[in-house]
Structures are given as structure tokens and as C-alpha cells.
Write an enzyme that holds these catalytic residues in place. Structure first.
Site, PDB file in Angstrom:
ATOM      1  N   LYS A  61       0.834  -1.207   0.000  1.00  0.00           N
ATOM      2  CA  LYS A  61       0.000   0.000   0.000  1.00  0.00           C
ATOM      3  C   LYS A  61       0.869   1.258   0.000  1.00  0.00           C
ATOM      4  CE  LYS A  61      -3.755  -2.497   2.189  1.00  0.00           C
ATOM      5  NZ  LYS A  61      -4.425  -2.896   3.436  1.00  0.00           N
ATOM      6  N   GLN A  93      -4.908  -1.722   9.682  1.00  0.00           N
ATOM      7  CA  GLN A  93      -4.755  -3.026   9.035  1.00  0.00           C
ATOM      8  C   GLN A  93      -5.380  -4.115   9.892  1.00  0.00           C
ATOM      9  OE1 GLN A  93      -3.570  -3.468   5.978  1.00  0.00           O
ATOM     10  NE2 GLN A  93      -3.568  -5.699   5.965  1.00  0.00           N
ATOM     11  N   ASP A 120     -11.003   2.818   4.138  1.00  0.00           N
ATOM     12  CA  ASP A 120     -11.363   1.405   4.008  1.00  0.00           C
ATOM     13  C   ASP A 120     -12.871   1.232   3.814  1.00  0.00           C
ATOM     14  OD1 ASP A 120      -9.421  -0.583   4.071  1.00  0.00           O
ATOM     15  OD2 ASP A 120      -9.072  -0.365   6.227  1.00  0.00           O
TER      16      ASP A 120
HETATM   17  N1  LIG Z   1      -7.882  -2.567   6.975  1.00  0.00           N
HETATM   18  C1  LIG Z   1      -7.680  -3.457   6.031  1.00  0.00           C
HETATM   19  N2  LIG Z   1      -7.948  -3.141   4.747  1.00  0.00           N
HETATM   20  C2  LIG Z   1      -7.742  -4.048   3.751  1.00  0.00           C
HETATM   21  O1  LIG Z   1      -8.014  -3.760   2.574  1.00  0.00           O
HETATM   22  C3  LIG Z   1      -7.197  -5.327   4.092  1.00  0.00           C
HETATM   23  C4  LIG Z   1      -6.929  -5.603   5.442  1.00  0.00           C
HETATM   24  N3  LIG Z   1      -7.184  -4.648   6.388  1.00  0.00           N
HETATM   25  N4  LIG Z   1      -6.428  -6.789   5.809  1.00  0.00           N
HETATM   26  C5  LIG Z   1      -6.082  -7.805   4.849  1.00  0.00           C
HETATM   27  C6  LIG Z   1      -6.900  -7.695   3.585  1.00  0.00           C
HETATM   28  C7  LIG Z   1      -6.287  -8.373   2.387  1.00  0.00           C
HETATM   29  N5  LIG Z   1      -5.998  -7.324   1.412  1.00  0.00           N
HETATM   30  C8  LIG Z   1      -5.273  -7.495   0.238  1.00  0.00           C
HETATM   31  C9  LIG Z   1      -4.696  -6.446  -0.431  1.00  0.00           C
HETATM   32  C10 LIG Z   1      -3.907  -6.651  -1.547  1.00  0.00           C
HETATM   33  C11 LIG Z   1      -3.686  -7.909  -2.029  1.00  0.00           C
HETATM   34  C12 LIG Z   1      -2.794  -8.090  -3.221  1.00  0.00           C
HETATM   35  O2  LIG Z   1      -2.182  -7.154  -3.690  1.00  0.00           O
HETATM   36  N6  LIG Z   1      -2.634  -9.307  -3.708  1.00  0.00           N
HETATM   37  C13 LIG Z   1      -1.734  -9.617  -4.809  1.00  0.00           C
HETATM   38  C14 LIG Z   1      -0.611 -10.534  -4.358  1.00  0.00           C
HETATM   39  C15 LIG Z   1       0.175 -10.042  -3.173  1.00  0.00           C
HETATM   40  C16 LIG Z   1       1.176 -11.070  -2.662  1.00  0.00           C
HETATM   41  O3  LIG Z   1       1.992 -11.551  -3.456  1.00  0.00           O
HETATM   42  O4  LIG Z   1       1.106 -11.410  -1.451  1.00  0.00           O
HETATM   43  C17 LIG Z   1      -2.491 -10.298  -5.912  1.00  0.00           C
HETATM   44  O5  LIG Z   1      -3.537 -10.903  -5.635  1.00  0.00           O
HETATM   45  O6  LIG Z   1      -2.011 -10.272  -7.043  1.00  0.00           O
HETATM   46  C18 LIG Z   1      -4.266  -8.967  -1.401  1.00  0.00           C
HETATM   47  C19 LIG Z   1      -5.060  -8.764  -0.267  1.00  0.00           C
HETATM   48  C20 LIG Z   1      -6.371  -6.133   1.955  1.00  0.00           C
HETATM   49  N7  LIG Z   1      -6.923  -6.299   3.145  1.00  0.00           N
END
Ligand SMILES: Nc1nc(=O)c2c([nH]1)NC[C@@H]1CN(c3ccc(C(=O)N[C@@H](CCC(=O)O)C(=O)O)cc3)C=[N+]21
Length: 323
Positions: free
Chosen positions: A70, A114, A137
């Protein structure tokens, strides 16, 4: 000589494969647009860059990676960002005080706590401390409630990212049947709200008929509902939950699941979604991969929400409605 009636018939039917929805590419394009819009806005309004503050409690390695992603995305689009790292032993009251200070800090536009938080902290309570205006969020009850009423609001990033992908790929939603699997407060439920939103109301309506499935939906019912869906959105966290025999040919399949598994072939860990991708893509019309589908869109929509928050706060400050 009579033409061979079979000459036109190919030996094997043409393999039909789903179009892959490239969330990574779309998110990069949106980030380039955002960077331009932010730059232009700062010049026109003569204001500072938008500011996003993330709060990270404890040392969960997945959370650290997400927050780092982020911060990087923020930097890419010209949003200033900082992370406040807190020990996992912090009390709920101390965390609340830190958030309240950020609510009052006029150099901060967006606050993200988070998740998950340690067990001794009530995450719903914490999300409700973040002021509505800075809740990038969209997890606070007022913003979620407004979404359920089709009112203008800060929409949670993952649902917004899913909506954006459907728009970018010109997927018709009006009058279509959408099945959402998973009823979480931050993903499944707000995605369902968006899908069934009424186009005559404040937010952009998608006008789907929706069916919400969850852990107590019997497997044979889940299959029956999914087979009727023009659009399937899965956000559960169970690899291979959705298989090819559950898909209506040509349907659009959006996979929000993320599970880290050990890959026997490469001897490395890898990310998988909730959909049996290799087999489902032979039946579906469109499908998102994991990684590279919804995940990057979530991060990119967080940047969009932060910019939206910054614009609104700057306007209120200008009109001297807030300090
Ligand atoms: N307050 C809060 N807000 C959130 O938005 C929040 C959270 N907590 N806690 C966890 C979850 C999960 N989440 C993701 C964000 C980006 C990828 C992302 O970029 N994924 C990549 C891969 C990343 C990697 O390689 O690990 C993809 O799917 O291509 C995944 C999951 C946001 N979350």
C-alpha cells in the site's frame, strides 16, 4: 462427386477458454490516471499532497507485506504515506487514543487500520473510531450502512475493485443473476450491496438479482445457485471450492479468495484463490486469476478512496467548515 458431409467438421471441437481478467494491468492503468489527477488537483487548488496513514498492530508477516504494498502504491500515485507500527500488546484504549489524534490531525486525509487485530482488541469498535471522512477502508458502520441504502459513501476497496473490473470488461449487470459466496462484513456483504444497487439511487446502480451463499449453504444448493449465475463472486478462503461443474458456460467468475499454500512441484509457497482456475477457465467466459486479479485492484482503490477523502476534506477546510 458429392461433397463429404463431414469435411467441415473439425477433428476436435475448438477449445473455448475464458478470457483472463488482468487486474494487475487495469490497476496500473488506473494508477497512472490517478497520478495525473492528483498532480492536476494539487496545482489547481494549491494544496498539499493527499496523506494516508496506516496503523499496523503486531508483526504478522502477511499484514506487513500488504501494508508495504500500500505504501508503494501510494508513492506511485503521489500520495504521501506513513505507517504507525504498534506492539501487539497495545491496549484497545491506547489504540483508540492514537486514532482519535489522527482524526483531529488536519495533515491526515486517510486512516487505515490493518486487519486482523490481536484478539483482545474489538475490530468493529476500532473501525467505528475512525472518522467517516477519513475512513478510506469504508469499514465504519456509517459508511457500510450508507452503502446498504445505495447512498453516496466511501465504498470498501475490494468491492470497489470488483465493480471496477466488471465495468472495465464491459460485463452487463442490469437484470443479470449474481451469486456471492461468502458473507463477510468487509467483502461479501458490500459486494452484494453494490451488485443489487438500484440505478435510480445515488450510487452507480448495477441492478443485479443477487443470491448470497455461505458456510451453511448445502453443497448441492451452492452448486445449483452457482450454475444459474451470470456472475459469480467468491470470497471465502477455501481453495478449489468452486469447480467447473458449478459454472454456467460463459459466466464471469471473480475470485477474491487468497490462501497461501505449499506447491509440491516448485517446493515454494504460492497464492491460490477459491476457484479451481485451470478447470473453471474451460467453461467460464471470463475469469480473474490469483494473484494478479482482484488483489492489485484492492490496493489501487485504496488510493482512489484516499484521493476522494483528501478532496472532500480540502473543500471543507477551504469553506472553513472544519479546521
Ligand atoms: N484494513 C484493512 N484493509 C484491507 O483492505 C485489508 C486488510 N485490512 N487486511 C487484509 C486484507 C487483504 N488485502 C489485500 C490487499 C492486496 C492484495 C494483493 O495485492 N494481492 C496480490 C498478491 C500479493 C502477494 O503476493 O502477497 C495479488 O492478488 O495479485 C491482497 C489482499 C487487503 N486487506
Amino acid at each position: 462427386m458429392a461433397p463429404n458431409p463431414h469435411s467441415e467438421v473439425p477433428l476436435r471441437p475448438e477449445p473455448i477458454e475464458a478470457k483472463i481478467i488482468d487486474g494487475k494491468k487495469i490497476s496500473e492503468e488506473i494508477k497512472i490516471e490517478l497520478r495525473e489527477q492528483i498532480k492536476e488537483w494539487m496545482q489547481q487548488e494549491n494544496v498539499r499532497a493527499p496523506q494516508l496513514t496506516c496503523i499496523l498492530v503486531g508483526e504478522d508477516s502477511a499484514s506487513q507485506v500488504y501494508v508495504k504494498n500500500k505504501m508503494k502504491a501510494a508513492n506511485d500515485v503521489g500520495i504521501k504515506s506513513e505507517t504507525i507500527n504498534l506492539p501487539k500488546t497495545i491496549s484497545e484504549d491506547e489504540l483508540i487514543q492514537i486514532i482519535e489524534r489522527l482524526n483531529d490531525d488536519n495533515s491526515v486525509d486517510g486512516i487505515l487500520v490493518q486487519l486482523p487485530l490481536p484478539d483482545h482488541i474489538d475490530d468493529k469498535k476500532i473501525c467505528n473510531i475512525v472518522s467517516c471522512e477519513k475512513d478510506v477502508d469504508g469499514f465504519n458502520s456509517t459508511n457500510l450502512g450508507r452503502l446498504s441504502q445505495d447512498l453516496n459513501t466511501m465504498v470498501p476497496c475490494t468491492p470497489l475493485g470488483v465493480q471496477e473490473l466488471l465495468k472495465k470488461y464491459d460485463i452487463e449487470t442490469f437484470g443479470k443473476t449474481a451469486v456471492v459466496v461468502g458473507r463477510s462484513a468487509h467483502v461479501g456483504k458490500p459486494i452484494q450491496s453494490l451488485l443489487q444497487s438500484d440505478g435510480r439511487h445515488e450510487i452507480s446502480g448495477m441492478d443485479c438479482t443477487t443470491i448470497m451463499c455461505h458456510r451453511f449453504t448445502p453443497p448441492e444448493k451452492l452448486k445449483k445457485f452457482c450454475r444459474e449465475a451470470d456472475i459469480i463472486i467468491v470470497a471465502v478462503g477455501k481453495p478449489n471450492l468452486i469447480r467447473e461443474d458449478m459454472i454456467k458456460p460463459g459466466a464471469c467468475v471473480i475470485d477474491v479468495g487468497i490462501t497461501r499454500i505449499y506447491d509440491e512441484e516448485t517446493k515454494k509457497s504460492k497464492l491460490v484463490g477459491d476457484v479451481d482456475f485451470e478447470n473453471v477457465k474451460k467453461v467460464a467466459g471470463l475469469i480473474t486469476p490469483v494473484p494478479g486479479g482482484v488483489g492489485p485492484m484492492t490496493v489501487c482503490m485504496l488510493m482512489k478512496n484516499t484521493f476522494t477523502a483528501a478532496k472532500r476534506l480540502a473543500k471543507l477546510r477551504k469553506e472553513k467548515l472544519i479546521k
